[in-house]
Design a protein around this motif. Structure first.
Motif, PDB file in Angstrom:
ATOM      1  N   ILE A  19      12.866 -12.614  -9.053  1.00  0.00           N
ATOM      2  CA  ILE A  19      11.875 -12.197  -8.057  1.00  0.00           C
ATOM      3  C   ILE A  19      10.527 -12.152  -8.766  1.00  0.00           C
ATOM      4  N   SER A  20       9.486 -12.672  -8.144  1.00  0.00           N
ATOM      5  CA  SER A  20       8.165 -12.634  -8.783  1.00  0.00           C
ATOM      6  C   SER A  20       7.735 -11.191  -9.036  1.00  0.00           C
ATOM      7  N   THR A  21       6.884 -11.021 -10.016  1.00  0.00           N
ATOM      8  CA  THR A  21       6.381  -9.680 -10.345  1.00  0.00           C
ATOM      9  C   THR A  21       5.661  -9.066  -9.152  1.00  0.00           C
ATOM     10  N   ASP A  22       4.862  -9.864  -8.449  1.00  0.00           N
ATOM     11  CA  ASP A  22       4.130  -9.343  -7.291  1.00  0.00           C
ATOM     12  C   ASP A  22       5.082  -8.919  -6.175  1.00  0.00           C
ATOM     13  N   LYS A  23       6.126  -9.709  -5.935  1.00  0.00           N
ATOM     14  CA  LYS A  23       7.103  -9.336  -4.896  1.00  0.00           C
ATOM     15  C   LYS A  23       7.862  -8.074  -5.318  1.00  0.00           C
ATOM     16  N   ALA A  24       8.254  -7.996  -6.584  1.00  0.00           N
ATOM     17  CA  ALA A  24       8.945  -6.803  -7.086  1.00  0.00           C
ATOM     18  C   ALA A  24       8.056  -5.576  -6.918  1.00  0.00           C
ATOM     19  N   ARG A  25       6.775  -5.732  -7.181  1.00  0.00           N
ATOM     20  CA  ARG A  25       5.832  -4.618  -7.035  1.00  0.00           C
ATOM     21  C   ARG A  25       5.733  -4.182  -5.575  1.00  0.00           C
ATOM     22  N   ARG A  26       5.684  -5.141  -4.648  1.00  0.00           N
ATOM     23  CA  ARG A  26       5.644  -4.786  -3.227  1.00  0.00           C
ATOM     24  C   ARG A  26       6.909  -4.037  -2.818  1.00  0.00           C
ATOM     25  N   ILE A  27       8.052  -4.455  -3.329  1.00  0.00           N
ATOM     26  CA  ILE A  27       9.319  -3.789  -3.023  1.00  0.00           C
ATOM     27  C   ILE A  27       9.300  -2.352  -3.532  1.00  0.00           C
ATOM     28  N   VAL A  28       8.878  -2.166  -4.774  1.00  0.00           N
ATOM     29  CA  VAL A  28       8.842  -0.817  -5.369  1.00  0.00           C
ATOM     30  C   VAL A  28       7.806   0.048  -4.662  1.00  0.00           C
ATOM     31  N   ASN A  29       6.655  -0.511  -4.319  1.00  0.00           N
ATOM     32  CA  ASN A  29       5.638   0.254  -3.578  1.00  0.00           C
ATOM     33  C   ASN A  29       6.218   0.788  -2.270  1.00  0.00           C
ATOM     34  N   LYS A  30       6.933  -0.061  -1.556  1.00  0.00           N
ATOM     35  CA  LYS A  30       7.527   0.337  -0.276  1.00  0.00           C
ATOM     36  C   LYS A  30       8.552   1.458  -0.476  1.00  0.00           C
TER      37      LYS A  30
END
Length: 154
Positions: A67-78
């Motif tokens: 998973i891209s770092t940006d997508k992983a970050r969006r997941i964790v933010n949520k």
């Protein structure tokens, strides 16, 4: 020759965090007592627990980033917004040696939290472990002093 730095000398880290209302808050953190000739430098300094999560982005089975770092970050933010009112995040790169002696390097997400409970942090970590298919998350717990700074009122 410079004097040795004492353990209680001020270490200030400025973290800018978007608050729940969208405003900016600056945390003034110290590793020891804030001092100005025996007085604290700021009003309303509180000692509180700071929780910092170090979340790798490599998949636990493949040891590669799926998973891209940006997508992983969006997941964790949520996930974070389901359990806490605020957090600070940043990207880093980390490395670790596994049980076979293999050095693995990966992109890492770093999240810091104040004014949260252990139960809230555990809920975030439990959900992140599953969502990002992680084996573990490094949790750092430190006692820090902090205050909100609203500008000079004089």
């Amino acid at each position: 020759m410079e004097k040795k730095i004492k353990k209680n000398i001020i270490i200030i880290l400025l973290l800018i965090n978007l608050t729940a209302t969208g405003g900016l808050a600056i945390y003034l953190l110290t590793g020891g007592e804030a001092q100005t000739h025996g007085e604290t430098a700021f009003d309303d300094v509180e000692t509180k627990e700071k929780y910092t999560l170090y979340i790798g982005t490599n998949d636990k089975e493949t040891y590669s980033q799926l998973i891209s770092t940006d997508k992983a970050r969006r997941i964790v933010n949520k996930i974070c917004t389901r359990y806490v009112e605020g957090y600070t995040s940043s990207k880093a790169t980390g490395g670790w040696v596994d049980e076979t002696g293999t050095l693995t390097q990966e992109n890492t997400l770093v999240y810091s939290f104040y004014d949260v409970t252990e139960d809230q942090i555990k809920a975030v970590m439990d959900e992140v472990l599953t969502a990002l298919n992680q084996n573990s998350i490094l949790l750092e717990m430190t006692e820090s002093q902090s205050t909100y700074y609203y500008g000079d009122k004089e």
